[in-house]
Design a protein around this motif. Structure first.
Motif, PDB file in Angstrom:
ATOM      1  N   SER A 168      48.710  40.082  43.545  1.00  0.00           N
ATOM      2  CA  SER A 168      48.013  38.954  44.149  1.00  0.00           C
ATOM      3  C   SER A 168      48.428  37.680  43.432  1.00  0.00           C
ATOM      4  O   SER A 168      49.030  37.724  42.351  1.00  0.00           O
ATOM      5  N   ARG A 169      48.077  36.582  44.051  1.00  0.00           N
ATOM      6  CA  ARG A 169      48.553  35.301  43.533  1.00  0.00           C
ATOM      7  C   ARG A 169      47.467  34.253  43.706  1.00  0.00           C
ATOM      8  O   ARG A 169      46.857  34.164  44.771  1.00  0.00           O
ATOM      9  N   ASP A 170      47.250  33.462  42.673  1.00  0.00           N
ATOM     10  CA  ASP A 170      46.331  32.329  42.729  1.00  0.00           C
ATOM     11  C   ASP A 170      47.177  31.072  42.565  1.00  0.00           C
ATOM     12  O   ASP A 170      47.548  30.709  41.444  1.00  0.00           O
ATOM     13  N   ASN A 171      47.500  30.438  43.680  1.00  0.00           N
ATOM     14  CA  ASN A 171      48.394  29.279  43.618  1.00  0.00           C
ATOM     15  C   ASN A 171      47.757  28.101  42.889  1.00  0.00           C
ATOM     16  O   ASN A 171      48.455  27.293  42.270  1.00  0.00           O
ATOM     17  N   ALA A 172      46.444  27.993  42.944  1.00  0.00           N
ATOM     18  CA  ALA A 172      45.763  26.906  42.246  1.00  0.00           C
ATOM     19  C   ALA A 172      45.914  27.041  40.732  1.00  0.00           C
ATOM     20  O   ALA A 172      45.962  26.043  40.004  1.00  0.00           O
ATOM     21  N   LYS A 173      46.008  28.272  40.262  1.00  0.00           N
ATOM     22  CA  LYS A 173      46.155  28.531  38.827  1.00  0.00           C
ATOM     23  C   LYS A 173      47.592  28.854  38.445  1.00  0.00           C
ATOM     24  O   LYS A 173      47.875  29.117  37.272  1.00  0.00           O
ATOM     25  N   ASN A 174      48.478  28.858  39.443  1.00  0.00           N
ATOM     26  CA  ASN A 174      49.891  29.206  39.193  1.00  0.00           C
ATOM     27  C   ASN A 174      50.003  30.542  38.464  1.00  0.00           C
ATOM     28  O   ASN A 174      50.786  30.685  37.503  1.00  0.00           O
ATOM     29  N   THR A 175      49.242  31.488  38.921  1.00  0.00           N
ATOM     30  CA  THR A 175      49.163  32.786  38.251  1.00  0.00           C
ATOM     31  C   THR A 175      49.335  33.910  39.259  1.00  0.00           C
ATOM     32  O   THR A 175      48.808  33.834  40.366  1.00  0.00           O
ATOM     33  N   VAL A 176      50.068  34.923  38.848  1.00  0.00           N
ATOM     34  CA  VAL A 176      50.220  36.121  39.666  1.00  0.00           C
ATOM     35  C   VAL A 176      49.648  37.299  38.874  1.00  0.00           C
ATOM     36  O   VAL A 176      49.748  37.338  37.640  1.00  0.00           O
ATOM     37  N   TYR A 177      49.032  38.208  39.589  1.00  0.00           N
ATOM     38  CA  TYR A 177      48.363  39.352  38.971  1.00  0.00           C
ATOM     39  C   TYR A 177      48.952  40.660  39.483  1.00  0.00           C
ATOM     40  O   TYR A 177      49.459  40.728  40.607  1.00  0.00           O
TER      41      TYR A 177
END
Length: 115
Positions: free
Chosen positions: A70-79
């Motif tokens: 998954s990806r949180d574009n607001a946090k520039n983070t991928v999980y």
């Protein structure tokens, strides 16, 4: 330049779960596909999962149904949520990001699954 920092690896018993995180920083404009690869001792690095900015995710057959990217574009983070872990999942897991034709890699995080 894009910097990728992974976290969340560790030692877990077979059947357990771990969640890996990869935070991107730096010149991330245009950072498109992100994903995870892994490399076990004596083996080649293999793609585990990837998630583009838009479009379908991809999973290696060996992790389908057990891992979720998954990806949180607001946090520039991928999980990478890893469930039902098996000893054969033991490897160093590397986050990567693709920006135009340039691939950036994180430093890797060790995942060890005991039987």
């Amino acid at each position: 330049q894009v910097q990728l920092v992974e976290s969340g690896g560790g030692l877990v018993q077979a059947g357990g779960s771990l969640r890996l995180s990869c935070a991107a920083s730096g010149s991330i404009l245009g950072l498109n596909s992100m994903g995870w690869s892994r490399q076990a001792p004596g083996k080649q690095r293999e793609l585990v999962a990837r998630i583009p900015t838009g479009g379908s995710t991809y999973y290696a057959d060996s992790v389908k149904g057990r891992f979720t990217i998954s990806r949180d574009n607001a946090k520039n983070t991928v999980y990478l949520q890893m469930n039902s872990l098996k000893p054969e999942d033991t490897a160093v897991y590397y986050c990567y990001g693709l920006q135009r034709s340039q691939v950036y890699w994180g430093q890797g995080t060790q995942v060890t699954v005991s039987s």
